[in-house]
Design an enzyme around this catalytic site. Structure first.
Site, PDB file in Angstrom:
ATOM      1  N   VAL A  19       1.047  -1.182  -0.050  1.00 42.07           N
ATOM      2  CA  VAL A  19       0.001   0.128  -0.098  1.00 42.07           C
ATOM      3  C   VAL A  19       0.922   1.207  -0.148  1.00 42.07           C
ATOM      4  O   VAL A  19       1.919   1.408   0.655  1.00 42.07           O
ATOM      5  CB  VAL A  19      -1.106   0.004   1.206  1.00 42.07           C
ATOM      6  CG1 VAL A  19      -1.800   1.187   1.161  1.00 42.07           C
ATOM      7  CG2 VAL A  19      -1.725  -1.391   1.247  1.00 42.07           C
ATOM      8  N   HIS A  28      10.468   5.483  -2.463  1.00 46.18           N
ATOM      9  CA  HIS A  28       9.008   5.428  -2.502  1.00 46.18           C
ATOM     10  C   HIS A  28       8.403   4.687  -1.553  1.00 46.18           C
ATOM     11  O   HIS A  28       8.256   3.418  -1.513  1.00 46.18           O
ATOM     12  CB  HIS A  28       8.346   5.137  -3.976  1.00 46.18           C
ATOM     13  CG  HIS A  28       6.783   5.619  -4.221  1.00 46.18           C
ATOM     14  ND1 HIS A  28       6.577   5.857  -5.502  1.00 46.18           N
ATOM     15  CD2 HIS A  28       5.778   5.579  -3.255  1.00 46.18           C
ATOM     16  CE1 HIS A  28       5.122   5.887  -5.400  1.00 46.18           C
ATOM     17  NE2 HIS A  28       4.655   5.974  -4.255  1.00 46.18           N
ATOM     18  N   VAL A  29       7.922   5.408  -0.330  1.00 47.41           N
ATOM     19  CA  VAL A  29       7.596   4.541   0.781  1.00 47.41           C
ATOM     20  C   VAL A  29       6.321   3.717   0.596  1.00 47.41           C
ATOM     21  O   VAL A  29       5.425   4.234  -0.145  1.00 47.41           O
ATOM     22  CB  VAL A  29       7.399   5.646   2.052  1.00 47.41           C
ATOM     23  CG1 VAL A  29       8.632   6.092   2.543  1.00 47.41           C
ATOM     24  CG2 VAL A  29       6.505   6.561   1.585  1.00 47.41           C
ATOM     25  N   HIS A  30       6.232   2.552   1.338  1.00 38.82           N
ATOM     26  CA  HIS A  30       4.933   1.746   1.225  1.00 38.82           C
ATOM     27  C   HIS A  30       5.065   0.906   2.221  1.00 38.82           C
ATOM     28  O   HIS A  30       5.885   0.603   3.102  1.00 38.82           O
ATOM     29  CB  HIS A  30       5.041   0.712  -0.097  1.00 38.82           C
ATOM     30  CG  HIS A  30       6.257   0.214  -0.507  1.00 38.82           C
ATOM     31  ND1 HIS A  30       7.531   0.908  -1.029  1.00 38.82           N
ATOM     32  CD2 HIS A  30       6.785  -1.109  -0.197  1.00 38.82           C
ATOM     33  CE1 HIS A  30       8.393  -0.061  -0.731  1.00 38.82           C
ATOM     34  NE2 HIS A  30       8.085  -1.554  -0.596  1.00 38.82           N
ATOM     35  N   MET A  31       3.702   0.496   2.493  1.00 38.21           N
ATOM     36  CA  MET A  31       3.455  -0.329   3.709  1.00 38.21           C
ATOM     37  C   MET A  31       3.211  -1.861   3.221  1.00 38.21           C
ATOM     38  O   MET A  31       2.726  -2.106   2.070  1.00 38.21           O
ATOM     39  CB  MET A  31       2.378  -0.008   4.190  1.00 38.21           C
ATOM     40  CG  MET A  31       1.984  -0.371   5.790  1.00 38.21           C
ATOM     41  SD  MET A  31       0.962   0.573   6.535  1.00 38.21           S
ATOM     42  CE  MET A  31       0.892  -0.472   8.235  1.00 38.21           C
TER      43      MET A  31
END
Ligand SMILES: [Zn+2]
Length: 159
Positions: free
Chosen positions: A61, A118-121
């Site tokens: 996400v 690009h940060v994401h969970m």
């Protein structure tokens, strides 16, 4: 084969976008849902399947914005990412009935992030003894479902 498919936390390291210079999360923001394995698009964030999953339904996400710093998330993005995670957990529960989940952010290369800018969970569905359990129930030594089919099921089950 089993080892390669079922211990792939570090495979994300070798994940490369189609275009060497492009960010696969940004490409997912623009591309075709099926081709990019996008399960859900929000206003400022999106949900997609990890191409190199730990288990069936391993979701990513991410904010739509290409930002590498967790602290740069706006309040709206932080909220939407977590709301999408909440829905993702429900869709996974409905589709695969996992016994638990791991949700988390890997920030920085040493923390396990394959894509650092690009940060994401991550949402990882878990089963008791899952590295052994899944191949047994699937009767095969590969992921039990093709990613495209998993994407379709999760999109259909999205609350
Ligand atoms: Zn990006």
């Amino acid at each position: 084969m089993t080892q390669q498919l079922w211990a792939p936390w570090r495979l994300e390291y070798v994940q490369r976008p189609d275009d060497e210079n492009a960010c696969f999360l940004c490409l997912a923001g623009e591309g075709d849902d099926e081709e990019r394995l996008v399960v859900r698009r929000g206003r400022g964030a999106l949900v997609l399947l990890n191409k190199f999953p730990y288990a069936s339904g391993h979701l990513l996400v991410a904010p739509s914005r290409h930002i590498g710093s967790f602290g740069e998330l706006s309040d709206e993005e932080a909220l939407e990412v977590h709301r999408l995670c909440s829905s993702g957990v429900r869709a996974l529960a409905e589709t695969f009935a996992p016994q638990g989940f791991n949700l988390g952010w890997n920030l920085g290369r040493v923390a396990g992030a394959g894509v650092v800018d690009h940060v994401h969970m991550h949402i990882d569905p878990r089963w008791a003894g899952d590295t052994n359990f899944m191949p047994v129930v699937a009767g095969v030594k590969v992921l039990p479902e093709h990613l495209v089919e998993t994407r379709r099921k999760l999109a259909a089950a999205w609350p």
